[in-house]
Design an enzyme around this catalytic site. Structure first.
Site, short mmCIF file in Angstrom:
data_model
loop_
_atom_site.label_atom_id
_atom_site.label_comp_id
_atom_site.label_asym_id
_atom_site.label_seq_id
_atom_site.Cartn_x
_atom_site.Cartn_y
_atom_site.Cartn_z
N GLY A 16 -38.20 -1.39 -15.11
CA GLY A 16 -38.88 -2.44 -15.87
C GLY A 16 -38.86 -2.28 -17.38
O GLY A 16 -39.69 -2.86 -18.07
N ASN A 18 -36.64 -3.47 -19.50
CA ASN A 18 -36.33 -4.77 -20.14
C ASN A 18 -37.53 -5.70 -20.07
O ASN A 18 -37.80 -6.44 -21.02
CB ASN A 18 -35.10 -5.41 -19.47
CG ASN A 18 -33.81 -4.82 -20.00
OD1 ASN A 18 -33.39 -5.12 -21.11
ND2 ASN A 18 -33.19 -3.93 -19.22
N ARG A 69 -32.91 -14.82 3.03
CA ARG A 69 -32.94 -14.97 1.57
C ARG A 69 -33.61 -16.26 1.12
O ARG A 69 -34.38 -16.28 0.15
CB ARG A 69 -31.51 -14.89 1.04
CG ARG A 69 -31.40 -14.71 -0.46
CD ARG A 69 -29.96 -14.66 -0.91
NE ARG A 69 -29.24 -13.56 -0.30
CZ ARG A 69 -29.24 -12.30 -0.78
NH1 ARG A 69 -29.93 -12.02 -1.86
NH2 ARG A 69 -28.56 -11.36 -0.18
N HIS A 113 -26.96 -7.69 -17.89
CA HIS A 113 -26.06 -6.82 -17.13
C HIS A 113 -25.48 -5.77 -18.08
O HIS A 113 -25.06 -6.11 -19.19
CB HIS A 113 -24.93 -7.65 -16.50
CG HIS A 113 -24.01 -6.83 -15.66
ND1 HIS A 113 -24.37 -6.36 -14.42
CD2 HIS A 113 -22.77 -6.35 -15.91
CE1 HIS A 113 -23.38 -5.64 -13.92
NE2 HIS A 113 -22.40 -5.62 -14.81
N GLU A 178 -29.80 -2.99 -24.78
CA GLU A 178 -30.19 -4.06 -23.87
C GLU A 178 -31.47 -4.76 -24.34
O GLU A 178 -31.57 -5.99 -24.31
CB GLU A 178 -30.41 -3.52 -22.45
CG GLU A 178 -29.12 -3.14 -21.75
CD GLU A 178 -29.35 -2.77 -20.29
OE1 GLU A 178 -30.18 -3.42 -19.63
OE2 GLU A 178 -28.70 -1.82 -19.81
C1 GRF Z 1 -30.59 -2.51 -16.70
O1 GRF Z 1 -29.53 -1.63 -16.98
C2 GRF Z 1 -30.07 -3.93 -16.57
O2 GRF Z 1 -29.00 -4.20 -17.41
C3 GRF Z 1 -29.64 -3.97 -15.13
O3 GRF Z 1 -30.59 -3.21 -14.44
C4 GRF Z 1 -31.17 -2.26 -15.32
C5 GRF Z 1 -32.65 -2.50 -15.31
O4 GRF Z 1 -33.35 -1.57 -16.09
N1 GRF Z 1 -29.54 -5.35 -14.66
P1 GRF Z 1 -34.89 -1.80 -16.39
O5 GRF Z 1 -35.56 -1.94 -15.01
O6 GRF Z 1 -35.02 -3.07 -17.18
O7 GRF Z 1 -35.34 -0.60 -17.11
#
Ligand code: GRF
Length: 205
Positions: A16, A18, A69, A113, A178
């Site tokens: 989490g 991000n 799903r 991503h 990111e």
């Molecule tokens: C990140 O590397 C994102 O790019 C990918 O999954 C990872 C998630 O990391 N989709 P976090 O849970 O946000 O720390």
């Protein structure tokens, strides 16, 4: 002049970081948005604990509790709608979205991503790039469609691969990029005028 804040829903399955970057950017006023709800498909996701400590609305909907799903996605869409969500941010959400979901929030779903798409989609993108021997990789924020790591690109940041790098070194260097990349992409989409021409996202201002 006060503008209405956009309601965000964030979906995650793990750490989490991000999600935290987006929450902080909302709190600081950098993003004209508010996080209305966080949804996880895993109860043990570290992001869930952080969200709850913070007093942010959080729901856990384990996919195994649903028959397929579509049923799972429908339940998540219901939660998001109930919370008044306008934009959905996938932040380490480890499930492909069904047409049910993608249609419900058409061109209002973002993903991040950890590669420069279209290179290295799918799992372990950093290890794929490391193993391939590329000199540059990075991260991509894109609109989400029903194909994996595929929709129109909003924002990318390039990150160098250094010769002594382990996969973990590279993961760390990409992750640092990111967080600001996700916030920048979201901010532009919310504040600027844009349109899609095929796969190309065009800024109109
Ligand atoms: C990140 O590397 C994102 O790019 C990918 O999954 C990872 C998630 O990391 N989709 P976090 O849970 O946000 O720390």
């Amino acid at each position: 002049m006060t503008h209405k804040l956009t309601s965000l829903g964030i979906l995650l399955s793990g750490r989490g970081s991000n999600m935290q970057a987006i929450v902080r950017a909302c709190e600081s006023g950098e993003l004209p948005a508010t996080v209305a709800i966080v949804v996880s498909n895993r109860i043990d996701a570290a992001g869930v604990a952080w969200t709850r400590e913070r007093g942010i609305e959080c729901r856990v909907l384990p996919h195994r509790d649903y028959e397929g799903r579509d049923a799972h996605d429908r339940a998540i869409v219901d939660e998001l709608r109930e919370a008044g969500v306008e934009w959905v941010c996938l932040a380490g959400y480890m499930r492909l979205l069904s047409p049910v979901f993608v249609t419900a929030f058409h061109n209002r779903i973002l993903n991040i991503h950890p590669s420069l798409l279209p290179s290295f989609p799918g799992l372990d993108a950093q290890a794929q790039a490391h193993g391939h021997g590329v000199r540059w990789t990075g991260c991509t924020v894109h609109l989400v469609d029903t194909e994996l790591d595929h929709g129109p690109i909003v924002e990318q940041t390039a990150v160098p691969v250094l010769s002594g790098d382990t996969v973990e070194d590279l993961e760390h260097r990409i992750l640092l990029e990111e967080h600001p990349t996700y916030v920048r992409a979201l901010k532009q989409l919310l504040q600027r005028r844009w349109t899609l021409q095929g796969r190309r996202l065009i800024w109109l201002d």
